[in-house]
Design an enzyme around this catalytic site. Structure first.
Site, PDB file in Angstrom:
ATOM      1  N   ASP A 190      21.628   6.842 -24.074  1.00 15.79           N
ATOM      2  CA  ASP A 190      21.680   7.633 -25.298  1.00 15.79           C
ATOM      3  C   ASP A 190      20.936   8.967 -25.216  1.00 15.79           C
ATOM      4  O   ASP A 190      19.759   9.019 -24.874  1.00 15.79           O
ATOM      5  CB  ASP A 190      21.060   6.775 -26.404  1.00 15.79           C
ATOM      6  CG  ASP A 190      21.461   7.230 -27.790  1.00 15.79           C
ATOM      7  OD1 ASP A 190      21.925   8.359 -27.938  1.00 15.79           O
ATOM      8  OD2 ASP A 190      21.306   6.422 -28.723  1.00 15.79           O
TER       9      ASP A 190
ATOM     10  N   SER B 279      24.714  11.991 -28.721  1.00 14.25           N
ATOM     11  CA  SER B 279      25.135  10.694 -29.256  1.00 14.25           C
ATOM     12  C   SER B 279      26.302  10.866 -30.230  1.00 14.25           C
ATOM     13  O   SER B 279      27.350  11.364 -29.843  1.00 14.25           O
ATOM     14  CB  SER B 279      23.932   9.988 -29.887  1.00 14.25           C
ATOM     15  OG  SER B 279      24.159   8.609 -29.996  1.00 14.25           O
TER      16      SER B 279
END
Length: 318
Positions: free
Chosen positions: A207, A94
């Site tokens: 993510d 991320s």
């Protein structure tokens, strides 16, 4: 990155609340975008684990997810650079993938820091009306990364990079070691409900935090001899009394993903960041400063650990 392209609002802050407060007025004016599926020849190749690398990385740096907290990574990088500790592999999840990609492209911590405060939210945010796909489409983020790395693919970057994402259908972790850097980082930061999932050759990714918030096992898979992990999540004992049961449950689930990973690291840096985080300029500066202060405090112990592991000789890879 001014408003942190990857928002893991803290534990404690509703994800949609943060983004809507920033983008709500714009979303009423701007059209949404259809589902994205990247099928070009340079599409990132997703692997269940990175391959063993040759030459084997001497020092690997793992940068964890955490949205605004990720600015602490910049402070850590600054200290490592000053100390002459130069990892030859970075693994990012991320926001860690974003900062890791810029670092792997050859940018210094100071240069990444300057870039992080250039422009405003619309530098990387492209609001979408399709809230079920995410309030942010993600194309601007992809383009921002590719400009920042000079259009280089992951495998062509001067420093080696592994980008972590999560296969949406089954929440399985996947890793990109080649292909379009911007697309890989976009997938790594595609937070459910915030940034639209990223299709790559017909498979959707989201993510990296959903599978590997601090992907130390990926660094181990490459054969890295010494792994430094940076965990920017809230400390387990920092949950405030007013946190809801849902927040506490979410924190526990995330911690259960983090703990087995950081246990595999040779050295862990875990800056003490406020539980309540958010996309505020003041918070970014504070997170960066705390990351730097923590790394400086732990530097003697890190030097000792490196010396014990490698013996005499330079700390930086040859």
């Amino acid at each position: 990155m001014n408003a942190s392209p990857f928002k893991h609002p803290p534990a404690g802050v509703g994800r949609r609340t943060v983004v809507v407060s920033l983008l709500g007025p714009l979303a009423a004016l701007l059209g949404g975008c259809a589902a994205f599926d990247y099928t070009s020849a340079d599409a990132p190749l997703a692997l269940p684990m990175p391959p063993r690398l040759a030459p084997v990385p001497r020092i690997a740096l793992v940068l964890g997810s955490g949205g605004p907290r990720g600015y602490a990574h910049i402070g850590v990088l600054r200290v490592l650079e000053e100390a002459g500790i130069t990892p030859d592999l970075v693994v990012g999840s991320s926001v860690g993938a974003l900062i890791g990609a810029f670092w792997a492209s050859g940018l210094s911590a100071a240069e990444i820091d300057r870039r992080s405060f250039d422009g405003g939210p619309l530098t990387v945010f492209d609001p979408s009306l399709f809230a079920d796909r995410g309030w942010i489409h993600g194309q601007k983020l992809q383009d921002y990364v590719n400009r920042g790395v000079g259009g280089q693919r992951i495998e062509d970057l001067p420093r080696r990079l592994v980008v972590t994402a999560t296969r949406r259908v089954d929440k399985a972790g996947r890793f990109f070691t080649q292909g379009n850097t911007g697309v890989a980082v976009r997938a790594s930061g595609a937070m459910p409900g915030i940034i639209s999932p990223v299709g790559i050759a017909g498979i959707e990714y989201e993510d990296g935090d959903e599978a590997y918030p601090v992907p130390v096992s990926a660094a181990r898979a490459t054969g890295a001899q010494f792994v430094i992990a940076v965990d920017v999540s809230a400390r387990p004992d920092s949950t405030p009394a007013e946190a809801s049961a849902a927040m506490r449950e979410r924190d526990m689930r995330r911690r259960a993903r983090i703990d087995p990973e950081v246990a595999q690291a040779d050295f862990l840096l875990h800056p003490d960041l406020d539980y309540w985080a958010g996309p505020r300029h003041r918070y970014f500066i504070d997170a960066r400063a705390r990351g730097e202060a923590h790394a400086r405090e732990r530097l003697p112990a890190l030097r000792a650990a490196l010396h014990a592991h490698f013996g005499t000789g330079p700390l930086a890879p040859g």
